[in-house]
Design an enzyme around this catalytic site. Structure first.
Site, PDB file in Angstrom:
ATOM      1  CE1 TYR A 147      -3.995   1.650   0.728  1.00 38.82           C
ATOM      2  CE2 TYR A 147      -2.851   3.205   1.516  1.00 38.82           C
ATOM      3  CZ  TYR A 147      -3.696   3.225   1.718  1.00 38.82           C
ATOM      4  OH  TYR A 147      -5.305   4.011   1.753  1.00 38.82           O
ATOM      5  CE  LYS A 151      -4.000   5.072  -1.456  1.00 39.10           C
ATOM      6  NZ  LYS A 151      -5.081   5.358  -2.266  1.00 39.10           N
TER       7      LYS A 151
HETATM    8  N1  CAA Z   1       6.067  -1.269  14.384  1.00 40.99           N
HETATM    9  C1  CAA Z   1       6.593  -2.000  14.831  1.00 40.99           C
HETATM   10  N2  CAA Z   1       5.902  -3.809  15.413  1.00 40.99           N
HETATM   11  C2  CAA Z   1       4.655  -3.675  15.104  1.00 40.99           C
HETATM   12  C3  CAA Z   1       3.706  -2.579  14.458  1.00 40.99           C
HETATM   13  C4  CAA Z   1       4.796  -1.356  14.487  1.00 40.99           C
HETATM   14  N3  CAA Z   1       4.011  -0.106  13.597  1.00 40.99           N
HETATM   15  N4  CAA Z   1       2.810  -3.315  14.450  1.00 40.99           N
HETATM   16  C5  CAA Z   1       2.788  -4.228  15.003  1.00 40.99           C
HETATM   17  N5  CAA Z   1       3.858  -4.297  15.436  1.00 40.99           N
HETATM   18  C6  CAA Z   1       4.171  -5.970  15.743  1.00 40.99           C
HETATM   19  C7  CAA Z   1       3.443  -6.253  16.424  1.00 40.99           C
HETATM   20  O1  CAA Z   1       3.624  -5.993  17.806  1.00 40.99           O
HETATM   21  C8  CAA Z   1       3.915  -7.747  16.853  1.00 40.99           C
HETATM   22  O2  CAA Z   1       5.182  -8.163  16.905  1.00 40.99           O
HETATM   23  P1  CAA Z   1       5.245  -9.202  17.663  1.00 40.99           P
HETATM   24  O3  CAA Z   1       5.445 -10.422  16.939  1.00 40.99           O
HETATM   25  O4  CAA Z   1       6.402  -9.646  18.215  1.00 40.99           O
HETATM   26  O5  CAA Z   1       3.944  -9.521  19.014  1.00 40.99           O
HETATM   27  C9  CAA Z   1       4.027  -7.736  15.156  1.00 40.99           C
HETATM   28  O6  CAA Z   1       4.532  -6.897  14.645  1.00 40.99           O
HETATM   29  C10 CAA Z   1       3.023  -8.658  14.037  1.00 40.99           C
HETATM   30  O7  CAA Z   1       2.304  -9.571  14.056  1.00 40.99           O
HETATM   31  P2  CAA Z   1       1.528 -11.042  14.291  1.00 40.99           P
HETATM   32  O8  CAA Z   1       1.886 -12.041  13.883  1.00 40.99           O
HETATM   33  O9  CAA Z   1       0.135 -10.288  15.175  1.00 40.99           O
HETATM   34  O10 CAA Z   1       0.507  -9.676  12.871  1.00 40.99           O
HETATM   35  P3  CAA Z   1      -0.378 -10.101  11.430  1.00 40.99           P
HETATM   36  O11 CAA Z   1      -0.022 -11.137  10.764  1.00 40.99           O
HETATM   37  O12 CAA Z   1      -1.663 -10.448  12.893  1.00 40.99           O
HETATM   38  O13 CAA Z   1      -1.014  -8.820  11.364  1.00 40.99           O
HETATM   39  C11 CAA Z   1      -1.373  -6.365  11.172  1.00 40.99           C
HETATM   40  C12 CAA Z   1      -1.429  -7.734  12.019  1.00 40.99           C
HETATM   41  C13 CAA Z   1      -2.138  -6.456   9.613  1.00 40.99           C
HETATM   42  C14 CAA Z   1       0.112  -5.718  10.624  1.00 40.99           C
HETATM   43  C15 CAA Z   1      -2.463  -5.643  12.319  1.00 40.99           C
HETATM   44  O14 CAA Z   1      -1.472  -5.028  13.517  1.00 40.99           O
HETATM   45  C16 CAA Z   1      -2.589  -4.491  11.396  1.00 40.99           C
HETATM   46  O15 CAA Z   1      -3.360  -4.360  10.628  1.00 40.99           O
HETATM   47  N6  CAA Z   1      -2.113  -3.481  11.703  1.00 40.99           N
HETATM   48  C17 CAA Z   1      -2.609  -1.680  10.852  1.00 40.99           C
HETATM   49  C18 CAA Z   1      -1.486  -1.491   9.704  1.00 40.99           C
HETATM   50  C19 CAA Z   1      -2.273  -0.710   9.861  1.00 40.99           C
HETATM   51  O16 CAA Z   1      -2.115   0.852   9.721  1.00 40.99           O
HETATM   52  N7  CAA Z   1      -3.055  -0.067   8.461  1.00 40.99           N
HETATM   53  C20 CAA Z   1      -3.321   1.333   7.633  1.00 40.99           C
HETATM   54  C21 CAA Z   1      -4.913   0.665   7.116  1.00 40.99           C
HETATM   55  S1  CAA Z   1      -5.819   2.138   6.898  1.00 40.99           S
HETATM   56  C22 CAA Z   1      -5.509   2.987   4.872  1.00 40.99           C
HETATM   57  O17 CAA Z   1      -4.575   2.162   4.564  1.00 40.99           O
HETATM   58  C23 CAA Z   1      -5.364   3.609   5.111  1.00 40.99           C
HETATM   59  C24 CAA Z   1      -4.563   5.204   4.681  1.00 40.99           C
HETATM   60  O18 CAA Z   1      -5.045   5.762   4.141  1.00 40.99           O
HETATM   61  C25 CAA Z   1      -3.973   5.825   6.677  1.00 40.99           C
END
Ligand code: CAA
Length: 240
Positions: A147, A151
């Site tokens: 993404y 973008k």
């Molecule tokens: N920075 C550093 N580490 C991060 C992090 C970040 N921002 N976010 C998650 N992590 C870490 C977690 O703590 C976890 O660590 P551990 O394994 O040590 O616990 C690891 O990364 C994630 O592992 P998961 O197995 O839980 O990951 P997953 O496969 O389940 O994925 C995810 C989860 C997809 C990352 C979910 O957390 C998510 O959706 N995050 C948000 C992402 C985001 O902001 N997307 C924007 C969407 S809105 C949009 O895009 C509109 C726009 O234009 C603004």
């Protein structure tokens, strides 16, 4: 005579607010959608804005769809490239399909939609191309290599095309919304979303109308000297 505006992904979320704001500003508006027939029918019933179903990731569908919009409403004067999807995953888990889907929709979609409309804008010596990029194209985002790349590409597309459109009376601009209260953002896990909101200086998610008002301005004659710009609307979350 009213100008015609075409908004991709224009029946839901930010796109719906853009379609409505443009209609209220006096444009004849057409909105595209990709899949949610029910939401599109409801949107049309509530707003009177006609919706057209096609996939912006498919060039041929764009050519055919734009032809049907122009047959109904006349040539497109304002194109708003808003349609976008997320397929978030940490890069080590991201599949090639997740990469390709996002690039095809969020980046190639701009080519597919703008390319068929561009020659007419050049001939008529007027046009507005406004593409909805994202804060995450500016700053990058964990789990969004696809993404963020697409973008950021939208911003490069905008800057290049702005140079080509300038002498033809066409402005080309990008808007980078921050986190806005839409289905896309509400799909982010609640705990993660709360932690994101904590980093927004204004202390809230954006509203779709915050973005729609910026589109109406960039579409207007008042914005004729603004081209190649990236307008940030993110509540102060990332300052460029
Ligand atoms: N920075 C550093 N580490 C991060 C992090 C970040 N921002 N976010 C998650 N992590 C870490 C977690 O703590 C976890 O660590 P551990 O394994 O040590 O616990 C690891 O990364 C994630 O592992 P998961 O197995 O839980 O990951 P997953 O496969 O389940 O994925 C995810 C989860 C997809 C990352 C979910 O957390 C998510 O959706 N995050 C948000 C992402 C985001 O902001 N997307 C924007 C969407 S809105 C949009 O895009 C509109 C726009 O234009 C603004």
């Amino acid at each position: 005579m009213a100008r015609t505006a075409l908004v991709t992904g224009g029946s839901r979320g930010i796109g719906a607010a853009i379609s409505i704001a443009l209609k209220e500003a006096g444009y004849d508006v057409a909105a595209t959608y990709a899949g949610n027939d029910e939401a599109a029918a409801k949107f049309t019933a509530e707003t009177g804005i006609k919706t057209y179903k096609w996939n912006v990731a498919d060039y041929d569908e764009c050519v055919a769809g734009i032809a049907s919009v122009e047959a109904d409403l006349g040539p497109v004067d304002v194109l708003v490239n808003n349609a976008g999807i997320t397929r978030d995953a940490p890069f080590h888990k991201m599949t090639r399909e997740q990469w390709t889907q996002v690039m095809d929709t969020n980046l190639s979609g701009l080519f597919n939609m703008t390319h068929p409309i561009w020659p007419g804008m050049r001939d008529r010596k007027f046009g507005r191309v406004i593409s909805i990029s994202s804060i995450n194209g500016q700053k990058g985002q964990f789990a969004q290599a696809n993404y963020s790349a697409a973008k950021a590409g939208d911003i490069g597309f905008t800057k290049a095309l702005a140079q080509e459109g300038a002498r033809a009376g066409i402005t080309v601009n990008a808007i980078c919304p921050g986190y806005v209260a839409t289905d896309m953002v509400m799909a982010v896990p609640e705990k993660v979303r709360e932690s994101i909101i904590a980093t927004i200086p204004v202390g809230r998610l954006g509203e779709p109308e915050d973005i729609a008002r910026a589109v109406v301005f960039l579409a207007s004659d008042d914005a004729g000297f603004i081209t190649g710009a990236t307008l940030t609307a993110n509540g102060g979350q990332y300052m460029t």
